[in-house]
Design a protein around this motif. Structure first.
Motif, PDB file in Angstrom:
ATOM      1  N   LEU A 204      68.923  82.491  17.555  1.00 24.56           N
ATOM      2  CA  LEU A 204      67.876  82.869  18.497  1.00 24.56           C
ATOM      3  C   LEU A 204      66.479  82.400  18.416  1.00 24.56           C
ATOM      4  O   LEU A 204      65.979  81.978  17.106  1.00 24.56           O
TER       5      LEU A 204
ATOM      6  N   TYR B 288      74.950  81.448  24.881  1.00 17.83           N
ATOM      7  CA  TYR B 288      75.237  82.895  24.411  1.00 17.83           C
ATOM      8  C   TYR B 288      76.638  83.265  24.978  1.00 17.83           C
ATOM      9  O   TYR B 288      76.971  83.893  25.917  1.00 17.83           O
TER      10      TYR B 288
ATOM     11  N   THR C  25      71.496  89.226  10.681  1.00 20.61           N
ATOM     12  CA  THR C  25      72.471  88.659  11.714  1.00 20.61           C
ATOM     13  C   THR C  25      72.705  90.056  12.804  1.00 20.61           C
ATOM     14  O   THR C  25      72.659  90.956  12.273  1.00 20.61           O
ATOM     15  N   PHE C  26      73.449  89.664  13.811  1.00 20.18           N
ATOM     16  CA  PHE C  26      73.895  90.764  14.666  1.00 20.18           C
ATOM     17  C   PHE C  26      75.142  90.342  15.149  1.00 20.18           C
ATOM     18  O   PHE C  26      75.228  89.333  15.577  1.00 20.18           O
TER      19      PHE C  26
ATOM     20  N   PHE D 131      77.594  89.970  18.218  1.00 20.32           N
ATOM     21  CA  PHE D 131      77.405  89.430  19.625  1.00 20.32           C
ATOM     22  C   PHE D 131      77.117  90.909  20.643  1.00 20.32           C
ATOM     23  O   PHE D 131      76.291  90.567  21.493  1.00 20.32           O
TER      24      PHE D 131
ATOM     25  N   ARG E 282      75.402  93.161  19.983  1.00 19.88           N
ATOM     26  CA  ARG E 282      74.238  93.852  19.840  1.00 19.88           C
ATOM     27  C   ARG E 282      73.007  92.874  20.269  1.00 19.88           C
ATOM     28  O   ARG E 282      72.078  92.800  19.482  1.00 19.88           O
ATOM     29  N   ILE E 283      73.290  92.104  21.277  1.00 20.56           N
ATOM     30  CA  ILE E 283      72.213  91.120  21.679  1.00 20.56           C
ATOM     31  C   ILE E 283      70.862  91.728  21.949  1.00 20.56           C
ATOM     32  O   ILE E 283      70.115  91.472  21.738  1.00 20.56           O
TER      33      ILE E 283
ATOM     34  N   ALA F  83      68.943  92.592  18.894  1.00 16.72           N
ATOM     35  CA  ALA F  83      68.228  91.222  18.257  1.00 16.72           C
ATOM     36  C   ALA F  83      66.969  90.625  19.278  1.00 16.72           C
ATOM     37  O   ALA F  83      66.163  90.171  18.675  1.00 16.72           O
TER      38      ALA F  83
ATOM     39  N   LEU G 180      73.127  85.555  16.109  1.00 23.32           N
ATOM     40  CA  LEU G 180      74.325  86.319  16.631  1.00 23.32           C
ATOM     41  C   LEU G 180      75.570  85.759  16.099  1.00 23.32           C
ATOM     42  O   LEU G 180      75.642  84.875  15.736  1.00 23.32           O
ATOM     43  N   THR G 181      76.591  86.630  15.645  1.00 23.46           N
ATOM     44  CA  THR G 181      77.800  86.156  15.184  1.00 23.46           C
ATOM     45  C   THR G 181      78.861  86.527  16.281  1.00 23.46           C
ATOM     46  O   THR G 181      78.646  87.473  16.968  1.00 23.46           O
TER      47      THR G 181
END
Length: 309
Positions: free
Chosen positions: A39, A97, A283-284, A286, A288-289, A292, A307-308
Motif C-alpha cells: 500500500l 488489489y 500486514t492485513f 485482503f 481487511r483492506i 489498512a 495486504l496478504t
C-alpha cells in the motif's frame, strides 16, 4: 477473482469486495497469482478523489505486487511458477488489489529469494522512487552528503539504505519516536524535526531527497552547497519552486516514478547483498483492506503496510 472497488467518494468504509472475471495476458504480458500487495499513500489520495491520476472512482487501486507467474505468452522473461515482484503500468491503472494481475513482463523482476512475498510487495514503489531519485537523477557517489527528509517513511527508510550503499554520508529528518528506527536503517545523523529546525542543524549538503512536501523543498535551499541538487517526490511540477532553485544556481529534479526492470534488479541485488531491507509495519489480510486504509490515512508510518492474499 476478488477485487477491491469503491462505489463513491469518501472514506475507506465504502471499499467493498466484488467478483470480476480473471484478466487474460496479452503478448509480452504474464498473469501473476498475487501473494501480497503493498500500500502507498498515493492510493489513499486516489481513493478520496484528490488526485485523479486514473480517472474518477469507481476503480481498482494498487501497483505494488509480489506473486507467482501463472501464465504468459510470447515472453522469454518468465515461466509459470517463477516468483516475481514489481510495479506494473504506473501511472496507468494496474488493478493490483486483486488475486490475479495481468502485467507487462518488462515491469517485473525475479523476487529476491531472501525476501518473503510480503517484503517484496512492500519494495517496488518506494524502492524505485528512491533509486531513480538518488541513482538516476542525483547521481549520488561515494563521499556525497545526502539529506533525506522523512527518513522513517516508506521512501525515506529505503533511500537511506540506498544512499549508504552508494557510499554517501546520510543525514535524515524524522520524528523523535523514529530515531532508533532511522539509525537502524544506516543514517549517520538524525534530526528530530519536531525539536530542531533542520536549516539550522545542517549545511553543505550535496543532495536533498524530499519526501515530505509543504515548505520543506523551499527551505532545503538553505542547506545545499553551491551547485547542490534537490530531488523531490512531492513537488515535482511546481514552477515557482523550480525558478527559485534555478535562480540560486542549484539543481532541481522531480521524480515521477517509472516501471524500471533495471532498477528493480538493482534493488534485488542490494537485498541479496544484505545492504537493503524494507520494513513492513503491519500486514492485513485482503478482507481487511478498509482497516489498512484507515491506518494509511492516519500517516506517520514506519515503512510500509501490506495486504496478504
Amino acid at each position: 477473482m476478488r477485487v477491491i472497488t469503491q462505489q463513491m467518494l469518501g472514506g475507506p468504509e465504502v471499499l467493498t469486495v466484488e467478483d470480476a472475471p480473471e484478466p487474460r495476458p496479452l503478448p509480452t504480458e504474464v498473469l501473476v497469482r498475487v501473494k501480497a500487495i503493498g500500500l502507498n499513500p498515493l492510493e489513499a489520495r486516489l481513493r478520496a478523489g484528490e488526485f485523479p491520476l486514473i480517472g474518477r472512482p469507481p476503480f481498482i487501486l494498487g501497483w505494488d505486487i509480489s506473486g507467482v507467474v501463472e501464465e504468459g505468452s510470447l515472453t522469454y522473461r518468465f515461466r509459470p511458477g517463477d516468483e516475481v515482484f514489481g510495479m506494473p503500468l504506473f501511472p496507468r491503472a494496474a488493478n493490483a488489489y486483486a488475486e490475479v494481475v495481468s502485467a507487462p513482463a518488462l515491469h517485473l523482476a525475479p523476487k529476491p529469494a531472501s525476501l518473503s512475498h510480503v517484503e517484496a510487495a512492500a519494495l517496488p514503489v518506494v524502492g524505485l522512487t528512491a533509486w531513480q531519485g538518488l541513482v538516476d537523477l542525483a547521481g549520488v557517489t561515494e563521499g556525497d552528503r545526502v539529506l533525506v527528509h522523512g527518513g522513517g517513511g516508506g521512501v525515506g527508510h529505503v533511500a537511506i539504505q540506498i544512499a549508504k550503499a552508494l557510499g554517501a554520508q546520510v543525514i535524515a529528518t524524522a520524528g523523535g519516536s523514529k530515531r532508533e528506527f532511522v539509525e537502524g536503517c544506516g543514517a549517520d545523523e538524525v534530526i528530530d524535526y519536531t525539536a530542531v529546525d533542520f536549516t539550522e542543524a545542517v549545511r553543505d549538503v550535496d543532495v536533498v531527497l524530499d519526501t515530505i512536501g509543504g515548505d520543506t523543498a523551499e527551505r532545503s535551499l538553505a542547506v545545499l552547497r553551491p551547485g547542490g541538487h534537490l530531488v523531490t517526490a512531492v513537488a515535482e511540477d511546481d514552477p515557482a519552486l523550480i525558478a527559485t532553485y534555478e535562480a540560486a544556481g542549484l539543481r532541481f529534479s522531480g521524480i515521477a516514478v517509472d516501471p524500471d526492470p533495471v532498477a528493480l534488479r538493482g534493488l534485488a541485488a542490494l537485498v541479496e547483498q544484505g545492504r537493503l531491507r524494507v520494513h513492513v509495519q503491519e500486514t492485513f489480510p485482503f478482507e481487511r483492506i478498509a482497516d489498512a486504509h484507515r491506518l494509511l490515512d492516519a500517516g506517520h508510518l514506519r515503512g510500509k503496510l501490506v495486504l496478504t492474499v
